[in-house]
Motif scaffolding. Sequence first.
Motif, short mmCIF file in Angstrom:
data_model
loop_
_atom_site.label_atom_id
_atom_site.label_comp_id
_atom_site.label_asym_id
_atom_site.label_seq_id
_atom_site.Cartn_x
_atom_site.Cartn_y
_atom_site.Cartn_z
N ALA A 14 -41.43 46.89 41.90
CA ALA A 14 -42.51 47.42 41.05
C ALA A 14 -43.42 48.36 41.84
CB ALA A 14 -43.32 46.27 40.47
N GLU A 15 -43.70 48.01 43.10
CA GLU A 15 -44.54 48.87 43.94
C GLU A 15 -43.83 50.19 44.24
OE1 GLU A 15 -47.35 48.58 47.91
OE2 GLU A 15 -45.83 47.03 47.58
N ALA A 16 -42.54 50.14 44.52
CA ALA A 16 -41.77 51.37 44.78
C ALA A 16 -41.74 52.25 43.54
CB ALA A 16 -40.35 51.02 45.22
N GLU A 17 -41.57 51.67 42.36
CA GLU A 17 -41.56 52.44 41.13
C GLU A 17 -42.93 53.06 40.85
OE1 GLU A 17 -39.96 49.87 38.10
OE2 GLU A 17 -37.94 50.02 38.92
N LEU A 18 -43.99 52.35 41.20
CA LEU A 18 -45.34 52.88 41.04
C LEU A 18 -45.55 54.11 41.92
CD1 LEU A 18 -48.20 52.72 39.86
CD2 LEU A 18 -48.76 51.07 41.66
N GLU A 19 -45.13 54.03 43.18
CA GLU A 19 -45.25 55.17 44.09
C GLU A 19 -44.43 56.36 43.59
OE1 GLU A 19 -47.42 55.63 46.56
OE2 GLU A 19 -48.17 53.67 45.92
N GLN A 20 -43.23 56.09 43.13
CA GLN A 20 -42.37 57.15 42.60
C GLN A 20 -43.02 57.81 41.37
OE1 GLN A 20 -38.44 55.81 41.56
NE2 GLN A 20 -37.76 57.83 40.92
N GLN A 36 -44.17 61.69 40.88
CA GLN A 36 -43.67 62.46 39.74
C GLN A 36 -44.83 63.11 38.99
OE1 GLN A 36 -41.41 60.04 37.02
NE2 GLN A 36 -40.93 61.75 35.67
N LEU A 37 -45.93 62.38 38.80
CA LEU A 37 -47.09 62.94 38.11
C LEU A 37 -47.73 64.04 38.95
CD1 LEU A 37 -48.91 62.88 35.62
CD2 LEU A 37 -50.31 61.17 36.80
N GLN A 58 -49.70 71.76 35.64
CA GLN A 58 -49.43 71.98 34.22
C GLN A 58 -50.55 71.33 33.40
OE1 GLN A 58 -45.56 70.42 33.36
NE2 GLN A 58 -44.69 71.24 35.23
N LYS A 59 -51.14 72.12 32.50
CA LYS A 59 -52.21 71.55 31.68
C LYS A 59 -51.66 70.50 30.73
CE LYS A 59 -55.28 75.51 31.74
NZ LYS A 59 -56.29 75.26 32.59
N THR A 60 -50.74 70.89 29.89
CA THR A 60 -50.08 69.96 28.97
C THR A 60 -48.63 70.41 28.83
OG1 THR A 60 -52.12 69.70 27.71
CG2 THR A 60 -50.11 68.95 26.68
N GLU A 80 -43.18 67.32 30.25
CA GLU A 80 -42.91 66.68 31.55
C GLU A 80 -44.13 65.91 32.04
OE1 GLU A 80 -42.37 70.06 31.08
OE2 GLU A 80 -40.22 69.89 30.74
N LYS A 81 -45.32 66.51 31.89
CA LYS A 81 -46.54 65.84 32.35
C LYS A 81 -46.83 64.60 31.50
CE LYS A 81 -51.18 66.59 33.90
NZ LYS A 81 -52.05 67.59 34.46
#
Length: 135
Positions: free
Chosen positions: A92-98, A102-103, A109-111, A114-115
């Motif tokens: 879960a921690e690794a997925e949070l960092e990923q 990604q964000l 990008q404003k909107t 992908e964002k």
Amino acid sequence: MTLTLRVLAPDQSVFDDTADEIILPSTTGLLGVLPGHISMVTAIDFGVLRVLKNGNWDSIALTGGFAEVESNEVTVLVNKAEMGKNIDSAKAEAELEQAKNQLNQTKDQKTSPEKIKAQETLNKAKAWFLASKSD
């Protein structure tokens, strides 16, 4: 007096038991439910549902959905849910960092689709990480 809580996702029943108190992650903030609560329906956000039973708190990670409170019965219908004790904390921690990375790649990008998708992925990752640490 207790509450009956059912947490249902399309593929499984995640929780079906009694509880002394429930804290729901609604779209307007955290919502506490005790026995005798008025009837209501609320939208559920990405977050952690907390369940108090016999003096112990359990956590359930949730994605968006709805909750209904009626006559000391709480039914939560969500797109996905998982008991915090069943979540691998390191994963879960690794997925949070990923998800954060990604964000960050979409920060200029404003909107954009992908964002928006990156923000949704981050919200889910946060919920799963917090639920994994709560138990």
